[in-house]
Design a protein around this motif. Structure first.
Motif: not given
Length: 78
Positions: A2-16, A18-25, A50-56
């Protein structure tokens, strides 16, 4: 996984982080723990991420391989 895919998808979607943390509060440190694998988010938060990253969820949790092995149609939305 999970942690590897989370990082991979965050980077692929162009989020820092901080941005992703802020997005999910959540706090940045909490999010960083998810990416390092020292913490796991609750179910509701997993869905929001998952919704923010647009991934299942299946993809984030590594179930795509399970589904392929069992001949279940799967689209990871990458």
């Amino acid at each position: 996984m999970f942690n590897k895919r989370l990082r991979e998808m965050r980077m692929k979607r162009g989020f820092t982080q901080q941005q992703l943390a802020d997005s999910v509060d959540i706090a940045l440190r909490t999010y960083q723990c998810y990416e390092t694998g020292t913490r796991t988010p609750c179910y509701d938060l997993l869905i929001r991420i998952a919704n923010i990253l647009d991934v299942s969820l299946d993809y984030l949790m590594g179930r795509d391989e399970f589904m392929k092995v069992h001949a279940i149609s799967f689209d990871e939305y990458l």
